[in-house]
Design a protein around this motif. Structure first.
Motif, mmCIF file in Angstrom:
data_model
loop_
_atom_site.group_PDB
_atom_site.id
_atom_site.type_symbol
_atom_site.label_atom_id
_atom_site.label_comp_id
_atom_site.label_asym_id
_atom_site.label_seq_id
_atom_site.Cartn_x
_atom_site.Cartn_y
_atom_site.Cartn_z
ATOM 1 N N LEU A 1 0.839 -1.131 -0.040
ATOM 2 C CA LEU A 1 -0.070 -0.137 0.082
ATOM 3 C C LEU A 1 0.904 1.285 -0.060
ATOM 4 C CD1 LEU A 1 -2.954 1.269 0.209
ATOM 5 C CD2 LEU A 1 -2.546 1.103 2.869
ATOM 6 N N VAL A 2 1.789 1.370 0.941
ATOM 7 C CA VAL A 2 2.874 2.437 0.931
ATOM 8 C C VAL A 2 3.463 2.713 -0.242
ATOM 9 C CG1 VAL A 2 4.914 3.424 2.048
ATOM 10 C CG2 VAL A 2 3.060 2.153 3.361
ATOM 11 N N ASP A 3 4.004 1.583 -1.137
ATOM 12 C CA ASP A 3 4.735 1.654 -2.301
ATOM 13 C C ASP A 3 3.898 2.278 -3.475
ATOM 14 O OD1 ASP A 3 7.011 0.549 -1.248
ATOM 15 O OD2 ASP A 3 6.889 -1.328 -1.981
ATOM 16 N N GLU A 4 2.457 1.822 -3.397
ATOM 17 C CA GLU A 4 1.582 2.251 -4.471
ATOM 18 C C GLU A 4 1.530 3.679 -4.379
ATOM 19 O OE1 GLU A 4 -2.124 0.511 -4.410
ATOM 20 O OE2 GLU A 4 -1.565 -1.624 -4.442
ATOM 21 N N TYR A 5 1.422 4.458 -3.183
ATOM 22 C CA TYR A 5 1.158 5.770 -3.118
ATOM 23 C C TYR A 5 2.657 6.363 -3.399
ATOM 24 C CZ TYR A 5 -3.721 6.001 -1.298
ATOM 25 O OH TYR A 5 -4.773 5.934 -0.906
ATOM 26 N N ILE A 6 3.601 6.085 -2.802
ATOM 27 C CA ILE A 6 4.948 6.925 -2.996
ATOM 28 C C ILE A 6 5.551 6.633 -4.130
ATOM 29 C CG2 ILE A 6 5.370 6.635 -0.463
ATOM 30 C CD1 ILE A 6 7.423 4.774 -0.713
ATOM 31 N N LYS A 7 5.034 5.826 -4.924
ATOM 32 C CA LYS A 7 5.967 5.581 -6.164
ATOM 33 C C LYS A 7 5.328 6.359 -7.347
ATOM 34 C CE LYS A 7 2.750 1.834 -7.993
ATOM 35 N NZ LYS A 7 2.736 0.300 -8.702
ATOM 36 N N GLU A 8 4.166 7.049 -7.248
ATOM 37 C CA GLU A 8 3.356 7.962 -8.095
ATOM 38 C C GLU A 8 4.231 9.082 -7.951
ATOM 39 O OE1 GLU A 8 0.966 7.164 -9.605
ATOM 40 O OE2 GLU A 8 -0.369 5.815 -8.286
ATOM 41 N N LYS A 9 4.563 9.474 -9.534
ATOM 42 C CA LYS A 9 5.618 10.521 -9.888
ATOM 43 C C LYS A 9 5.298 11.874 -9.379
ATOM 44 C CE LYS A 9 3.616 11.005 -14.642
ATOM 45 N NZ LYS A 9 3.948 10.846 -16.081
ATOM 46 N N ARG A 10 3.920 12.099 -9.268
ATOM 47 C CA ARG A 10 3.400 13.453 -8.838
ATOM 48 C C ARG A 10 3.273 13.786 -7.484
ATOM 49 N NH1 ARG A 10 0.332 12.903 -13.730
ATOM 50 N NH2 ARG A 10 1.349 14.064 -15.491
ATOM 51 N N THR A 11 3.799 12.501 -6.337
ATOM 52 C CA THR A 11 3.511 12.613 -5.104
ATOM 53 C C THR A 11 4.894 13.195 -4.486
ATOM 54 O OG1 THR A 11 1.812 10.979 -5.080
ATOM 55 C CG2 THR A 11 3.251 11.243 -3.165
ATOM 56 N N ILE A 12 4.680 13.985 -3.570
ATOM 57 C CA ILE A 12 5.891 14.673 -2.770
ATOM 58 C C ILE A 12 5.605 13.569 -1.428
ATOM 59 C CG2 ILE A 12 6.548 16.279 -1.190
ATOM 60 C CD1 ILE A 12 5.867 18.238 -3.154
ATOM 61 N N ILE A 13 6.922 13.046 -1.061
ATOM 62 C CA ILE A 13 6.810 11.962 0.056
ATOM 63 C C ILE A 13 7.279 12.818 1.264
ATOM 64 C CG2 ILE A 13 7.587 9.793 0.871
ATOM 65 C CD1 ILE A 13 8.240 9.106 -2.247
ATOM 66 N N MET A 14 6.647 12.596 2.589
ATOM 67 C CA MET A 14 7.009 13.355 3.763
ATOM 68 C C MET A 14 7.200 12.072 4.680
ATOM 69 S SD MET A 14 4.272 16.349 4.524
ATOM 70 C CE MET A 14 5.097 16.842 6.075
#
Length: 767
Positions: free
Chosen positions: A226-239
């Motif tokens: 689940l975490v990988d799905e979100y943070i791999k999105e190229k337009r997502t800034i990861i905190m």
């Protein structure tokens, strides 16, 4: 306070003695299970949030917010902030500090599924909650979860509302004993108010280090996925939130971020709980070194936050911010740049970071939106018009047949301007799918291959290469002509040929002549022997021609399938081919084979020719035989005598040798003479007849039955007009899945068009 739900039921929330002026706060992730409430303003919002967005940033955020509200978040990767970290790292406290929204962090509640927080400006305050079900859930469960939508106007109602959503996801004990630890469903909370910025953040469940009694190996894998799905999105800034209570080298989130974002282009590190570090210790120095980007480099850098401790859970946000500022004003933290510590500077960093990130992504986002819109339009065009009534269905087929005719006629005529033909790639093979669409060029090539194969392998008996009086050149091609190279699939015809020297051929014909003798006079031969010799020599013709018909038929079938698929959806194309096209193509092949049989049958009759070149060829062959024999006699009679006068050799012919050789010019064996004449006549006839056969097959068989009027019986307006209503309905009626697909495509198209209008309006492109 009452909750307003989509199922229109009202429920009094059991909130104890709380008033509307109290807001729930609690300890950090995995903290005390009790929920505390503190006094708070009735209005939702805080002026301190203004630092989160500048004017330009807010304008860019407006675009993203409008795109999200248009429903495009499920179609495009929209920019967002994702808060992720290991369990008990302080993620929810970070989220709370940024937004100043007191989310309940009751144990095993928020951290068990992804929580999407959508902040937006509005004239009235409201909190809307819904569940976005996991795509892998059964359809009935998805429908049940999608129906859950609730609206509240006060944060005091939020804990009970989230508890209800948790129950619906199946994460609480329902009495059956089957309790799920985590869910891939998403709880979406939209908070609107006059003081709210345009911002979307996602709080993800904490990464698990190892399984235990409450968290299985499957749970570990689920959360990591689940975490990988979100943070791999190229337009997502990861905190990426890391806790100073644990060694950062052991915190999983950093490895996940480095694997997915190795250069740290869109990752900012958030260090929480620095108050647990001993002042002046080496451990504290290591964490400060990390924050200064000296250990794990992140392009967006690092930031220190001090959240409320367990003893400070009852303090307001103002008190929380004041305590944090006091903490970072002491010790080694005083030496750090102010923009690296505290919630206020973090908001400023996020504002600038978001603005740069979104501004850079808007161009590619708009391009992707336009590309997807074009794809949807093409898919809808393939489905064609809605086809409910028989009249609509027949009109649909009529239009389809007209488009099909245009494409097929252009291809058969060798006119390749239509988009269907695409771009020519000369480096690909002739049977490549792209080249196959240019059917006239392909059939011309195959016809030339057939002609070469006939000249190469058509004759059963071939010369063995020995020196002969008259070469057995059966192919009949011009000696100066260059034959095109034959494809490998014609090579198997070579096994049908038999090598034979001319003397052996004459002897074979002589034996046939003796056994076929009629009332003809000695020295002549039965005319029927020519037929027998020709039939045997042309034995391979039918096999080569049938192979050619098969190849052209396959090309026609592939071409027609491509033409139909180009202008109609797959489901209609499949039914159309099964009911109309394939039977018509099969009928064409059968007619072509029948025509070939007639041509072959004509060859079985007694040879007939009116071509004067036949006589010329026979005479030429006889002349060559005479010249060959006379040359041999002359060579025998030639002698050379040395002259003392001229001091050179002078050449003479011996008269006696010439006289004796004259008798050898005539063959005394009349049967052999007749056999030679019959063989020469058969060869001359074969050379003319093979040309006719090539022409007959390419014109009467291939062109007449496989290529000409290809649309007439495969798909034409006249054919559609003759169809019964049942036939039309079978081919053109839309199945349920197509109706659903059309509805989904139209919905998708509407959303994408709203997105396009949003871009035009926001960028000042609308007039």
């Amino acid at each position: 306070m009452e909750k307003i739900s989509t199922h229109r039921r009202k429920k009094k929330l059991a909130m104890g003695s709380m008033g509307t002026d109290s807001l729930p706060v609690s300890g950090d992730d995995g903290g005390p299970s009790s929920v505390h409430y503190v006094a708070a303003p009735k209005t939702i919002g805080s002026s301190s949030l203004d630092a989160l967005q500048s004017t330009d940033s807010r304008r860019v955020m407006d675009i993203v917010d409008k795109l999200r509200r248009s429903g495009l978040s499920g179609i495009l990767q929209l920019p967002q902030l994702v808060v992720s970290g290991d369990q008990s790292s302080g993620k929810s406290s970070v989220l709370e500090a940024i937004t100043e929204i007191p989310f309940p962090r009751k144990e095993n509640l928020c951290t068990r599924f992804a929580t999407e927080i959508i902040l937006r400006r509005a004239t009235t305050t409201s909190i809307n909650v819904k569940i976005i079900p996991d795509k892998q859930r059964p359809s009935m469960e998805k429908k049940r979860l999608e129906q859950y939508k609730s609206t509240i106007v006060d944060f005091t109602e939020l804990p009970a509302l989230m508890e209800e959503a948790t129950n619906l996801m199946g994460l609480n004990d329902d009495g059956s004993g089957a309790i799920r630890a985590f869910s891939r469903d998403v709880l979406s909370i939209e908070i609107a108010g006059p003081g709210r910025p345009q911002l979307t953040l996602v709080d993800l469940p904490g990464l698990i280090h190892t399984d235990n009694k409450k968290q299985s190996k499957e749970d570990v894998a689920l959360i990591q996925g689940l975490v990988d799905e979100y943070i791999k999105e190229k337009r997502t800034i990861i905190m990426a939130v890391v806790s100073a209570k644990n060694d950062y080298a052991n915190q999983i989130i950093l490895k996940r971020c480095r694997d997915i974002d190795p250069k740290g282009n869109r990752t900012i590190g958030i260090i929480t709980k620095p108050d647990y570090l001993d002042a002046g210790s080496e451990n504290e120095a290591n964490w400060i070194e990390l924050a200064e980007n000296k250990d794990i480099f992140l392009e967006l850098g690092w930031h220190f936050l001090k959240n409320r401790s367990d003893k400070e859970v009852s303090k307001s946000f103002t008190e929380r911010n004041a305590n944090e500022a006091a903490f970072f004003a002491t010790g080694r933290y005083r030496d750090l740049p102010p923009e690296m510590v505290g919630i206020e500077s973090l908001r400023n960093r996020l504002s600038q970071m978001l603005y740069k990130h979104l501004k850079a992504e808007l161009s590619s986002l708009q391009k992707e939106l336009n590309e997807q819109h074009s794809e949807v339009v093409i898919d809808l065009e393939k489905l064609g018009e809605k086809r409910t009534t028989t009249r609509e269905q027949r009109r649909f087929l009529m239009k389809l047949s007209q488009e099909y005719q245009d494409v097929v006629k252009a291809a058969v005529n060798g006119q390749y301007e239509h988009n269907f033909f695409g771009t020519l790639d000369p480096d690909t093979s002739i049977d490549d799918e792209g080249n196959m669409r240019r059917i006239r060029a392909v059939v011309q090539y195959l016809n030339m291959q057939f002609a070469s194969a006939m000249r190469e392998f058509g004759h059963k008996r071939i010369p063995d290469g020995s020196d002969e009086v008259v070469p057995l050149s059966e192919c009949g091609a011009d000696k100066n002509a260059v034959e095109p190279a034959l494809d490998e699939d014609y090579a198997h015809f070579s096994v049908l040929q038999v090598a034979e020297a001319r003397d052996d051929a004459i002897e074979r014909v002589r034996r046939i002549l003796i056994r076929s003798r009629g009332r003809e006079l000695p020295g002549t031969f039965n005319p029927l022997i020519i037929s027998q010799l020709f039939w045997e020599q042309s034995h391979n013709w039918q096999s080569i021609a049938e192979f050619h018909i098969k190849k052209v038929a396959q090309v026609c079938s592939s071409f027609v399938a491509a033409a139909i698929s180009c202008i109609v959806a797959d489901d209609v194309a499949t039914r159309l081919q099964a009911s109309t096209v394939n039977p018509a193509l099969q009928s064409r092949v059968e007619r072509a084979k029948a025509e070939l049989c007639r041509v072959i049958a004509d060859n079985k009759h007694h040879p007939i020719t009116y071509d004067p070149t036949y006589i010329a060829k026979v005479q030429d062959m006889r002349r060559k035989k005479s010249d060959f024999k006379f040359k041999g006699i002359v060579d025998q009679a030639r002698t050379s005598i040395y002259s003392d006068t001229t001091r050179h050799f002078e050449h003479y012919l011996k008269p006696d040798v010439l006289d004796r050789g004259k008798g050898d010019l005539l063959e005394h064996d009349m049967d052999k003479t007749s056999a030679e004449d019959a063989l020469d006549s058969q060869q001359a006839y074969y050379k003319e007849e093979v040309k006719y056969f090539i022409s007959a097959v390419t014109k009467q068989v291939i062109e007449r039955h496989l290529m000409r009027d290809l649309t007439a019986d495969t798909l034409s307006p006249m054919l559609v007009g003759d169809m019964t209503d049942d036939d039309v309905a079978f081919i053109a009626a839309e199945p349920e899945e197509t109706v659903r697909l059309r509805s989904n495509l139209e919905t998708r198209k509407t959303m994408l068009e709203k997105g396009q209008e949003t871009f035009k309006s926001a960028l000042g492109l609308c007039k």
